[in-house]
Design a protein around this motif. Structure first.
Motif, PDB file in Angstrom:
ATOM      1  N   ASP B   6      33.382  21.271  -2.174  1.00 36.81           N
ATOM      2  CA  ASP B   6      32.834  21.289  -1.083  1.00 36.81           C
ATOM      3  C   ASP B   6      33.053  22.475  -0.101  1.00 36.81           C
ATOM      4  OD1 ASP B   6      31.543  20.403   1.562  1.00 36.81           O
ATOM      5  OD2 ASP B   6      32.672  18.642   1.631  1.00 36.81           O
ATOM      6  N   ILE B  75      25.567   8.787   4.297  1.00 37.85           N
ATOM      7  CA  ILE B  75      25.525   8.471   3.074  1.00 37.85           C
ATOM      8  C   ILE B  75      23.961   8.138   2.928  1.00 37.85           C
ATOM      9  CG2 ILE B  75      26.034   7.161   0.954  1.00 37.85           C
ATOM     10  CD1 ILE B  75      28.797   6.727   2.324  1.00 37.85           C
ATOM     11  N   LYS B  78      21.829  11.891   4.815  1.00 45.12           N
ATOM     12  CA  LYS B  78      22.241  13.236   4.481  1.00 45.12           C
ATOM     13  C   LYS B  78      22.008  13.511   2.784  1.00 45.12           C
ATOM     14  CE  LYS B  78      23.969  15.163   8.642  1.00 45.12           C
ATOM     15  NZ  LYS B  78      24.911  15.763   9.325  1.00 45.12           N
ATOM     16  N   LYS B  79      20.797  13.499   2.341  1.00 48.03           N
ATOM     17  CA  LYS B  79      20.861  13.515   0.914  1.00 48.03           C
ATOM     18  C   LYS B  79      20.827  14.726   0.364  1.00 48.03           C
ATOM     19  CE  LYS B  79      19.543   9.102   0.119  1.00 48.03           C
ATOM     20  NZ  LYS B  79      18.175   8.516   0.313  1.00 48.03           N
ATOM     21  N   ASP B  80      20.794  15.924   1.274  1.00 51.28           N
ATOM     22  CA  ASP B  80      21.279  17.034   0.872  1.00 51.28           C
ATOM     23  C   ASP B  80      22.529  17.710   1.462  1.00 51.28           C
ATOM     24  OD1 ASP B  80      20.279  19.304  -1.058  1.00 51.28           O
ATOM     25  OD2 ASP B  80      19.735  20.476   0.737  1.00 51.28           O
ATOM     26  N   SER B  81      23.377  17.002   1.511  1.00 47.83           N
ATOM     27  CA  SER B  81      24.793  17.260   2.200  1.00 47.83           C
ATOM     28  C   SER B  81      25.562  18.154   1.096  1.00 47.83           C
ATOM     29  CB  SER B  81      25.489  16.384   2.750  1.00 47.83           C
ATOM     30  OG  SER B  81      25.921  15.453   1.723  1.00 47.83           O
ATOM     31  N   ARG B  84      27.183  15.286  -1.249  1.00 51.11           N
ATOM     32  CA  ARG B  84      26.313  14.656  -1.953  1.00 51.11           C
ATOM     33  C   ARG B  84      25.777  15.665  -3.235  1.00 51.11           C
ATOM     34  NH1 ARG B  84      23.001   9.753  -1.212  1.00 51.11           N
ATOM     35  NH2 ARG B  84      21.661   9.462  -3.031  1.00 51.11           N
ATOM     36  N   GLY B  88      26.886  14.887  -6.945  1.00 51.15           N
ATOM     37  CA  GLY B  88      25.751  14.978  -7.841  1.00 51.15           C
ATOM     38  C   GLY B  88      25.787  15.810  -8.992  1.00 51.15           C
ATOM     39  N   THR B 110      30.337   8.248  -1.352  1.00 44.67           N
ATOM     40  CA  THR B 110      29.256   8.775  -2.223  1.00 44.67           C
ATOM     41  C   THR B 110      29.702   8.896  -3.836  1.00 44.67           C
ATOM     42  OG1 THR B 110      28.888  10.410  -0.409  1.00 44.67           O
ATOM     43  CG2 THR B 110      27.905  10.771  -2.520  1.00 44.67           C
ATOM     44  N   SER B 111      31.234   9.188  -4.016  1.00 40.64           N
ATOM     45  CA  SER B 111      31.561   9.235  -5.120  1.00 40.64           C
ATOM     46  C   SER B 111      31.358   7.632  -5.986  1.00 40.64           C
ATOM     47  CB  SER B 111      33.218   9.109  -4.945  1.00 40.64           C
ATOM     48  OG  SER B 111      33.580  10.390  -4.499  1.00 40.64           O
ATOM     49  N   LEU B 114      27.455   7.421  -6.424  1.00 37.52           N
ATOM     50  CA  LEU B 114      26.963   8.311  -7.552  1.00 37.52           C
ATOM     51  C   LEU B 114      27.570   8.077  -8.968  1.00 37.52           C
ATOM     52  CD1 LEU B 114      25.842  11.530  -5.894  1.00 37.52           C
ATOM     53  CD2 LEU B 114      24.517   9.449  -6.088  1.00 37.52           C
TER      54      LEU B 114
END
Lengths: 336, 336
Positions: B6, B75, B78-81, B84, B88, B110-111, B114
């Motif tokens: 990140d 979470i 912000k689907k395009d952080s 994430r 992904g 998020t971990s 997903l």
């Protein structure tokens, strides 16, 4: 003011205990120490020591509680232990306060049994001072209650506040709740509920305080359950020792180490003095009807002397009565 | 091995993140770093830096999670952080591991969302290494779960054991339960139950370990709930800093202080290096289907580089699969 000292409690009893008692009566004009324990042993230890006649007396107790005994068994069976006899003197009104470096569980249980809890207090707490960058702070509970309710924590906050005001002389102590984040909503189930209760009180509540901040001087009183508090206290003791050990190991590993260390030795000594447990004078049991101070098993004569001083201070300033009053008025305020 | 970093997470992002990535690919022949974040910003930062072509790639993510955002909102919305998108890539099988110095709650959530939990694991845990007198030890959980069950603690013990065996190479790690006394029966309701469960397992369980002993090297793995663990970790960080500050203050207060300190500076430096968070390489989230490493918000490039190294090591040694296997076989052993 008559303070009872368990002459038999602690790793280095009775010698350091009696040293501490003699030092205490030298230091203060106003303290009388009653030594409780095996009279023959105590009289032998006292022989040849200089202290003002009549400032130290001896009361016999035939039993000693061992550090490894089960508290419940010791409390039930050892009716003539130095702990039981000593606290009995306070209960009977023959003494003002009790100090022991013996079995803390037995001191706590016997104090509760004989002196009883202050009106309105649900659970007593053990409060201890620790050094920080500014001076020192109070943390409670450090071991009386391993499982707590939010109400317990709220009462610990009230009790710690009184201690801090009366003994440390801080007008409006900053009270923090030990937690995992500064935000109001952070914490576990216990602290989140306790947060709401303490926030409603009249205390100078600064909210959650993180572990990393307790040594900065942000809070005068740090409130937590006895399990967390005990771990916090022990980690701090262990880590401070470890840091110094690691540093000394590094110092001995460099060429100029010996000389450099000799030059800095006064600084290391000052540091040690400022962070020395012995300076802090034991941990009072708050929330009971009387003054009972638990001192470290490893107590030196200095630690004992300081615990006697704190006991004297607690009685003189009527801390336990003030705690009872604070709990009462908080109850009334919330009922109104 | 492809590790996703990140690029936008942490107090000093993206500069130190990209420094760390470049250092990591220099250090190891076998690591490829995928930087996730604002592509224009990352490309600008990468310009002029030397690294083997093809060892670092960039994937664009248009959003950044701020340190103070609510995890659940971040979470969900912000689907395009960078967090994430990065995780992904691991989920899609395009990368082997994920590292972030960003918002730890969002990385964890998020971990979980997903990658999912390993079969049989009830709750994941954050595990971190800390220095001790011998070398270092692992402590978990340090913040994933503020309220735990005895079963959680038992699983943390199993997971920590695998980490310690595979990553630190200790054959039969000594596992201790953080508590308030060494006796088997001491503890709060949670640890007393957890004690029984861990004792029945095949682990090399050394019983309760007190706060003062965790730095002695008695245990390789110290197990606790996330509330207690977070406090233990933060107190240690805060206290180590405080001790050094207090010591330096004392040193500056004595006449020979300046000279003595100059002589001992290499020792202070070695001490700092050995206890430096940056050396420890981040805290993996254990118990999920994949490798996700949380690094301190204050991470330097060295901390990032070490976290990338740990991520690489975790993937190569298939730690998460081994954890899943260990949990499974423990379940079977207890059913049988």
């Amino acid at each position: 003011m008559n303070v009872v000292l368990d002459a038999m409690g602690g790793d280095h009893a009775p010698t350091v205990n009696i040293d501490g008692a003699v030092e205490a009566v030298h230091e203060s004009e106003d303290i009388h120490v009653t030594l409780v324990g095996d009279e023959a042993v105590i009289r032998k230890e006292l022989k040849g020591r200089k202290y003002k006649a009549g400032r130290i007396s001896v009361v016999h107790a035939s039993q000693v509680v061992d550090m490894h005994e089960s508290p419940s068994v010791a409390i039930r069976k050892k009716k003539d232990s130095s702990i039981r006899v000593g606290i009995g003197l306070v209960k009977a009104g023959k003494a003002d306060a009790f100090v022991s470096a013996g079995h803390s569980g037995v001191v706590m249980g016997t104090s509760l049994l004989l002196l009883g809890m202050s009106k309105g207090v649900d659970r007593p707490a053990i409060a201890t001072l620790m050094p920080n960058l500014k001076d020192k702070f109070l943390i409670l509970d450090v071991g009386a209650n391993v499982d707590c309710t939010p109400q317990n924590l709220h009462q610990f906050a009230l009790m710690g506040n009184i201690y801090c005001r009366l003994i440390l002389g801080r007008e409006k102590p900053k009270v923090g709740l030990l937690g995992i984040g500064e935000e109001d909503i952070k914490g576990n189930e216990l602290t989140k509920e306790a947060f709401k209760l303490i926030k409603q009180s009249s205390l100078n509540f600064i909210g959650n305080i993180e572990g990393k901040d307790i040594f900065s001087g942000k809070a005068d009183v740090v409130v937590c359950d006895g399990f967390t508090g005990n771990i916090a206290l022990k980690i701090s003791e262990g880590l401070a020792e470890t840091v110094i050990k690691m540093l000394k190991r590094e110092i001995s590993g460099i060429t100029a180490g010996r000389l450099g260390y000799l030059m800095l030795r006064p600084a290391f000594r000052n540091f040690k003095k400022k962070t020395d447990y012995d300076e802090f004078g034991g941990a009072p049991l708050l929330g009971i009807n009387g003054t009972s101070i638990i001192s470290h098993g490893r107590s030196s004569s200095k630690a004992i002397r300081n615990a006697l001083r704190v006991a004297h201070d607690f009685s003189r300033k009527r801390v336990y009565e003030a705690i009872s009053d604070a709990i009462q008025s908080d109850l009334h305020a919330r009922e109104a």
